[in-house]
Design a protein around this motif. Structure first.
Motif, short mmCIF file in Angstrom:
data_model
loop_
_atom_site.label_atom_id
_atom_site.label_comp_id
_atom_site.label_asym_id
_atom_site.label_seq_id
_atom_site.Cartn_x
_atom_site.Cartn_y
_atom_site.Cartn_z
N GLN A 1 10.26 2.76 6.44
CA GLN A 1 10.71 2.43 7.57
C GLN A 1 10.39 3.54 8.50
OE1 GLN A 1 12.38 2.05 4.90
NE2 GLN A 1 12.66 -0.09 4.82
N GLU A 2 10.54 4.84 7.93
CA GLU A 2 10.17 5.93 8.85
C GLU A 2 8.78 6.12 9.16
OE1 GLU A 2 11.58 9.71 7.09
OE2 GLU A 2 12.80 8.72 5.90
N MET A 3 7.97 5.88 8.20
CA MET A 3 6.44 5.61 8.50
C MET A 3 6.14 4.80 9.53
SD MET A 3 4.50 7.79 6.70
CE MET A 3 2.97 6.86 6.82
N GLU B 1 -1.46 11.20 3.98
CA GLU B 1 -1.81 12.66 3.62
C GLU B 1 -1.19 13.53 4.67
OE1 GLU B 1 -4.46 10.52 4.06
OE2 GLU B 1 -4.53 10.06 1.62
N GLY B 2 -1.25 13.08 5.77
CA GLY B 2 -0.62 13.94 7.14
C GLY B 2 0.94 14.05 6.89
N VAL B 3 1.60 13.07 6.29
CA VAL B 3 3.07 13.15 6.44
C VAL B 3 3.66 13.31 4.93
CG1 VAL B 3 3.27 11.39 8.34
CG2 VAL B 3 3.08 10.55 5.98
N MET B 4 2.93 13.69 3.92
CA MET B 4 3.37 14.00 2.84
C MET B 4 4.00 15.24 2.79
SD MET B 4 1.45 14.09 -0.89
CE MET B 4 0.60 12.54 -0.35
N ARG B 5 5.33 15.39 2.41
CA ARG B 5 6.23 16.43 2.42
C ARG B 5 6.61 17.09 1.18
NH1 ARG B 5 10.84 12.56 5.21
NH2 ARG B 5 11.25 11.62 3.26
N GLU B 6 6.92 18.27 1.08
CA GLU B 6 7.47 19.03 0.02
C GLU B 6 8.86 18.68 -0.16
OE1 GLU B 6 6.37 23.16 0.65
OE2 GLU B 6 4.17 22.85 -0.12
N THR C 1 0.88 -1.25 -0.08
CA THR C 1 0.01 -0.03 0.02
C THR C 1 0.90 1.35 0.13
OG1 THR C 1 -1.78 -1.16 1.01
CG2 THR C 1 -1.72 1.40 1.18
N HIS C 2 1.83 1.38 0.95
CA HIS C 2 2.87 2.31 1.10
C HIS C 2 3.24 2.70 -0.44
CE1 HIS C 2 6.47 4.66 1.59
NE2 HIS C 2 6.02 5.21 2.65
N ALA C 3 4.02 1.40 -0.95
CA ALA C 3 4.49 1.78 -2.38
C ALA C 3 3.68 1.98 -3.38
CB ALA C 3 5.13 0.33 -2.91
#
Length: 117
Positions: free
Chosen positions: A33-35, A63-68, A3-5
């Protein structure tokens, strides 16, 4: 992991689609690993991935951890590098293939324990 991939591949596709959009800031997800690393207390926390979930934190959702990603910037303000996105897409594919191999191995163990081939 699969799912992450898949979600990371979707972010990469969105970045590539906006590679020529002036001012577009590319995004990325943290690594698997970070997630899913344990918290400081050493325990894994439940996460609510949808608003209908009753327990768990909404922090840590995709959505909450998506970073620019501002590691690259063109003169028009676009931060998408096609080369970087292709590397991320390859990494996501490898992660997805690895997760499917793990799933397949687990299914083989279960089948063997049931006496089926």
């Amino acid at each position: 992991m699969a799912t992450h991939a898949g979600q990371r591949q979707a972010v990469v596709a969105q970045n590539v689609a906006n590679a020529d959009t002036p001012g577009y800031v590319g995004r990325d997800l943290p690594s698997f690993q970070e997630m899913y690393a344990p918290s400081e207390s050493g325990t894994l926390m439940q996460r609510a991935t949808r608003s209908g979930h009753m327990h768990g934190s909404t922090e840590g959702t995709m959505e909450g951890v998506m970073r620019e990603d501002r590691s690259f910037a063109a003169p028009d303000g676009n931060t998408v590098s096609i080369e970087t996105e292709m590397m991320r897409a390859t990494e996501a594919k490898r992660q997805h293939d690895r997760s499917l191999a793990i799933y397949k191995s687990a299914m083989n163990v279960i089948r063997s324990s049931l006496g089926r081939q």
